[in-house]
Write an enzyme that holds these catalytic residues in place. Structure first.
Site, PDB file in Angstrom:
ATOM      1  N   TRP A 101       0.831  -1.209   0.000  1.00 22.59           N
ATOM      2  CA  TRP A 101       0.000   0.000   0.000  1.00 22.59           C
ATOM      3  C   TRP A 101       0.860   1.252   0.000  1.00 22.59           C
ATOM      4  CZ3 TRP A 101      -4.348  -0.987  -1.960  1.00 22.59           C
ATOM      5  CH2 TRP A 101      -4.976  -2.193  -1.709  1.00 22.59           C
ATOM      6  N   ASP A 171      -1.127   6.670   6.451  1.00 21.09           N
ATOM      7  CA  ASP A 171      -2.272   5.820   6.112  1.00 21.09           C
ATOM      8  C   ASP A 171      -2.460   4.860   7.283  1.00 21.09           C
ATOM      9  OD1 ASP A 171      -3.935   3.790   5.213  1.00 21.09           O
ATOM     10  OD2 ASP A 171      -2.800   3.359   3.380  1.00 21.09           O
ATOM     11  N   LYS A 195     -12.067  -1.546   7.371  1.00 18.32           N
ATOM     12  CA  LYS A 195     -11.373  -2.556   8.167  1.00 18.32           C
ATOM     13  C   LYS A 195     -11.797  -2.482   9.635  1.00 18.32           C
ATOM     14  CE  LYS A 195      -7.901  -2.079   4.783  1.00 18.32           C
ATOM     15  NZ  LYS A 195      -8.047  -3.371   4.101  1.00 18.32           N
TER      16      LYS A 195
END
Ligand SMILES: Cc1ncc(COP(=O)(O)O)c(C=O)c1O
Length: 360
Positions: A101, A171, A195
């Site tokens: 990511w 993030d 999530k």
């Protein structure tokens, strides 16, 4: 009705209490005679929902007044472009690449300026967090970027990097609200909500006000300017109303549970149960260096692909779902977010012990 223990990395398990509440309100939200899914985002009722959600998040994270909270669409991935478009005044940024990511964010930013990879753990398949205490931060960097919890590899920054005075952008998709954070250490702290917070399709971006300006890269679309959304209180266009409502419910659940200190204790207890077993097992092995282990995503392997597949299949049959590792790394991964009860991890460990006895 029977519910499984769902170890998915995202979209992921939500608190049962929240799902039941949403189900009860599905046809008639608080006497409105309609579902939240059906109401105008400009209505007073929805205005109360979004304002309350923001306030509850502010309370949970102790977000200072000089930070804006934006509920945005496009998922976490859209921030990979929005961040450079809005922050690159010098067109220079430093990225710490600790997983896929972070790598995607790093690659996207390259479209907009000079992007330096100042640290990475790719040499050992992202199985650790590099020492970030004295990195070659660029003197003209607009920001330093990290992915704080690496969902795929199961690593987490235990200390934030020394950015040498530069703005830190993080993030936190897979560790959002899993433990207390000091928001003042970040310029931007953002994450996809699917999530640890709510349904998929939304990102929450918490941004220090001085970073929200009209001075963005030329050609930045209106919808990708932080200022557009900040000025409109996340209601510039039709937002993901139902997701905001669900996130708001999860914030209330978190408050009721005792807040982020309590979640941290619960998460540590859950993760310890699994990691202690992995450390003692003769069949299963954790793939992450101990001091970089995530509390949220726990990857492990047997070392034999066929046995891994057998484990995932038999676990599913036993009501333990979504334990397959990310398609790019294989093996197994248990995501044990806030809403995963301790009993779920107990059930997983008990199943792993049985599997070990039967297959060693
Ligand atoms: C750490 C992290 N960042 C970004 C993303 C991408 O999120 P989205 O699918 O919301 O764009 C994910 C996972 O999906 C993730 O785990």
């Amino acid at each position: 009705m029977s519910r499984v223990y769902n170890f998915s990395a995202g979209p992921a398990v939500l608190p049962e209490e929240v799902l039941k509440e949403a189900a009860a309100e599905m046809l008639d939200y608080k006497g409105c005679g309609m579902s939240v899914m059906e109401m105008s985002h400009r209505s007073q009722v929805f205005d109360d929902i979004i304002k309350e959600a923001e306030q509850d998040l502010r309370d949970l994270m102790h977000i200072p007044d000089n930070y804006k909270v934006l509920f945005l669409q496009g998922g976490a991935s859209q921030q990979f472009a929005m961040i450079p478009m809005n922050l690159m005044k010098n067109k220079v940024a430093d990225y710490i690449v600790t997983g896929q990511w972070a790598k995607k964010a790093y690659q996207e930013a390259q479209k907009y300026g000079k992007v330096n990879k100042i640290a990475t753990s790719e040499d050992k398949t992202f199985s650790y967090i590099p020492d970030c205490s004295d990195l070659p931060v660029s003197p003209d960097a607009d920001y330093v970027y990290i992915c704080e919890n690496n969902t795929i590899y199961g690593t987490k920054f235990k200390t934030l990097p020394n950015t040498k005075g530069k703005t830190l952008v993080a993030d936190v998709s897979s560790c959002f609200l899993s433990e207390p954070v000091d928001v003042t250490k970040y310029g931007i702290i953002y994450g996809g909500v699917q999530k640890n917070i709510g349904p998929a399709g939304m990102v929450i971006s918490i941004i220090r006000e001085d970073l929200i300006t009209d001075e963005v890269l030329e050609g930045t679309p209106t919808m990708l300017k932080f200022k557009t959304h900040a000025d409109a209180g996340s209601l510039y266009n039709t937002p993901n109303c139902y997701c905001i409502y669900m996130c708001g419910k999860v914030f209330k659940w978190l408050k009721k549970m005792g807040g982020l200190e309590v979640m941290k204790e619960r998460n540590e207890k859950k993760a310890k149960l699994l990691y202690d077993y992995l450390d003692s097992s003769k069949l299963f092995k954790g793939t992450v260096e101990k001091d970089s282990r995530s509390l949220m995503n726990v990857p492990f392997v047997t070392g034999d692909k066929d046995l891994d597949a057998k484990f995932v299949k038999e676990a599913k049959a036993a009501g333990l779902e979504n334990l397959k590792g990310h398609r790019t790394v294989g093996g197994m991964r248990a995501s044990i977010y806030n809403a995963m009860p301790y009993e779920g991890v107990e059930a997983l460990v008990a199943f792993m012990k049985k599997f070990e006895e039967e297959n060693l």
